[in-house]
Motif scaffolding. Sequence first.
Motif, PDB file in Angstrom:
ATOM      1  N   ASN A  10       0.975  -1.247   0.007  1.00  0.00           N
ATOM      2  CA  ASN A  10       0.031  -0.029   0.032  1.00  0.00           C
ATOM      3  C   ASN A  10       0.880   1.118   0.001  1.00  0.00           C
ATOM      4  O   ASN A  10       1.401   1.637   1.027  1.00  0.00           O
ATOM      5  N   THR A  11       1.122   1.918  -1.353  1.00  0.00           N
ATOM      6  CA  THR A  11       1.781   2.907  -1.230  1.00  0.00           C
ATOM      7  C   THR A  11       1.366   4.242  -0.716  1.00  0.00           C
ATOM      8  O   THR A  11       2.112   5.446  -0.369  1.00  0.00           O
ATOM      9  N   ASN A  12       0.205   4.200  -0.229  1.00  0.00           N
ATOM     10  CA  ASN A  12      -0.476   5.362   0.374  1.00  0.00           C
ATOM     11  C   ASN A  12      -0.388   5.325   1.848  1.00  0.00           C
ATOM     12  O   ASN A  12      -0.997   6.126   2.508  1.00  0.00           O
ATOM     13  N   SER A  13       0.115   4.291   2.524  1.00  0.00           N
ATOM     14  CA  SER A  13       0.149   4.277   3.703  1.00  0.00           C
ATOM     15  C   SER A  13       1.344   5.061   4.598  1.00  0.00           C
ATOM     16  O   SER A  13       2.161   5.339   3.770  1.00  0.00           O
ATOM     17  N   ASN A  14       0.967   5.346   5.696  1.00  0.00           N
ATOM     18  CA  ASN A  14       2.142   6.088   6.314  1.00  0.00           C
ATOM     19  C   ASN A  14       3.222   5.287   6.719  1.00  0.00           C
ATOM     20  O   ASN A  14       4.379   5.784   6.632  1.00  0.00           O
ATOM     21  N   VAL A  15       3.168   4.152   6.893  1.00  0.00           N
ATOM     22  CA  VAL A  15       4.362   3.238   7.067  1.00  0.00           C
ATOM     23  C   VAL A  15       5.315   3.337   5.631  1.00  0.00           C
ATOM     24  O   VAL A  15       6.453   3.348   5.692  1.00  0.00           O
ATOM     25  N   TYR A  16       4.450   3.052   4.731  1.00  0.00           N
ATOM     26  CA  TYR A  16       5.079   3.275   3.202  1.00  0.00           C
ATOM     27  C   TYR A  16       6.064   4.466   3.356  1.00  0.00           C
ATOM     28  O   TYR A  16       7.475   4.654   2.786  1.00  0.00           O
ATOM     29  N   THR A  17       5.297   5.559   3.577  1.00  0.00           N
ATOM     30  CA  THR A  17       5.864   6.882   3.329  1.00  0.00           C
ATOM     31  C   THR A  17       7.102   7.072   4.007  1.00  0.00           C
ATOM     32  O   THR A  17       8.257   7.477   3.870  1.00  0.00           O
ATOM     33  N   ILE A  18       7.208   6.802   5.594  1.00  0.00           N
ATOM     34  CA  ILE A  18       8.131   6.780   6.481  1.00  0.00           C
ATOM     35  C   ILE A  18       9.418   5.786   5.997  1.00  0.00           C
ATOM     36  O   ILE A  18      10.340   6.299   5.980  1.00  0.00           O
ATOM     37  N   VAL A  19       9.059   4.486   5.572  1.00  0.00           N
ATOM     38  CA  VAL A  19       9.959   3.500   5.369  1.00  0.00           C
ATOM     39  C   VAL A  19      10.868   4.236   4.020  1.00  0.00           C
ATOM     40  O   VAL A  19      12.145   3.970   3.996  1.00  0.00           O
ATOM     41  N   TYR A  20      10.037   4.606   3.107  1.00  0.00           N
ATOM     42  CA  TYR A  20      10.738   5.187   1.833  1.00  0.00           C
ATOM     43  C   TYR A  20      11.621   6.252   2.280  1.00  0.00           C
ATOM     44  O   TYR A  20      12.716   6.624   1.660  1.00  0.00           O
ATOM     45  N   SER A  21      11.185   7.357   2.993  1.00  0.00           N
ATOM     46  CA  SER A  21      11.697   8.666   3.432  1.00  0.00           C
ATOM     47  C   SER A  21      13.231   7.965   4.033  1.00  0.00           C
ATOM     48  O   SER A  21      14.117   8.624   3.804  1.00  0.00           O
ATOM     49  N   ALA A  22      13.014   7.161   4.975  1.00  0.00           N
ATOM     50  CA  ALA A  22      14.215   6.810   5.615  1.00  0.00           C
ATOM     51  C   ALA A  22      15.116   6.276   4.724  1.00  0.00           C
ATOM     52  O   ALA A  22      16.487   6.498   4.743  1.00  0.00           O
ATOM     53  N   ILE A  23      14.895   5.338   3.738  1.00  0.00           N
ATOM     54  CA  ILE A  23      15.742   4.692   2.687  1.00  0.00           C
ATOM     55  C   ILE A  23      16.282   5.819   2.077  1.00  0.00           C
ATOM     56  O   ILE A  23      17.646   5.873   1.760  1.00  0.00           O
ATOM     57  N   MET A  24      15.761   6.711   1.591  1.00  0.00           N
ATOM     58  CA  MET A  24      16.260   7.712   0.692  1.00  0.00           C
ATOM     59  C   MET A  24      17.149   8.739   1.287  1.00  0.00           C
ATOM     60  O   MET A  24      18.264   9.090   0.956  1.00  0.00           O
TER      61      MET A  24
END
Length: 245
Positions: A10-24
């Motif tokens: 689910n690319t719209n979830s908060n978890v996805y956003t946080i994990v993606y931002s951390a990786i970047m």
Amino acid sequence: MANETRKGLNTNSNVYTIVYSAIMVIIVAFLLAFVYQSLKERQDANVALDKKKQILYSLNIRGLSDEDAAARYKEVVLSDGIVEGDQLPAVADAADNESTGFKLGSADYKEGKLAIFTCKVDGAMKYVVPVYGMGLWGPISGYIALDSDCETVYGAYFNHDSETAGLGAEIKDSQAWQEKFIGKKLFAEGTDGIALSVEKNVTDPSTQVDAVTGATLTSNGVRDMLKECLGKYVDFFKSQKSKEE
């Protein structure tokens, strides 16, 4: 099976956003660290070369290419070190004279470590000392070159971080103003402290230089810098002067 709901990321979830931002952030930080380490040696070399040029400027040696400046510095600067009381460091610690004194900066000066460069120009001994102070908008610094009597100014160069162009910046940009220091005396008759100064109204041409027009606060900063920094070398200067007499 037709009604089975397929579950995916689910690319719209908060978890996805946080994990993606951390990786970047991690990737970008790694790339920046890699670039910094890759360029650090070159940056350090550029900083060292700029410092060599400033010391040469104070010795009235200007207009050289980077390669020629590095070679000329190695030829002219015989040693660098730290003054202790009235004692001159005997020899340099490194073949290219980038050792003890060369590595010092304003923070080391505040700790009481006084750098000095022993030089020879056209067969004559010269001493170069760094000076540090504050201008109108930020730190100012420079180098004062002295004849072997440790009383007569042979040359001067000043630098700044952020002085006003055309006014306070003239301490760096105007070679003509820097050359006004040539031949000035550190000491005045009957006084013990440093008399070399920058004044709006010159009363003693042997020790005073005209302030930069329209840059009173920066000029005052240079005046205070000279008196404070050179004042810490007085024992050494007088010791060397006595050896000349």
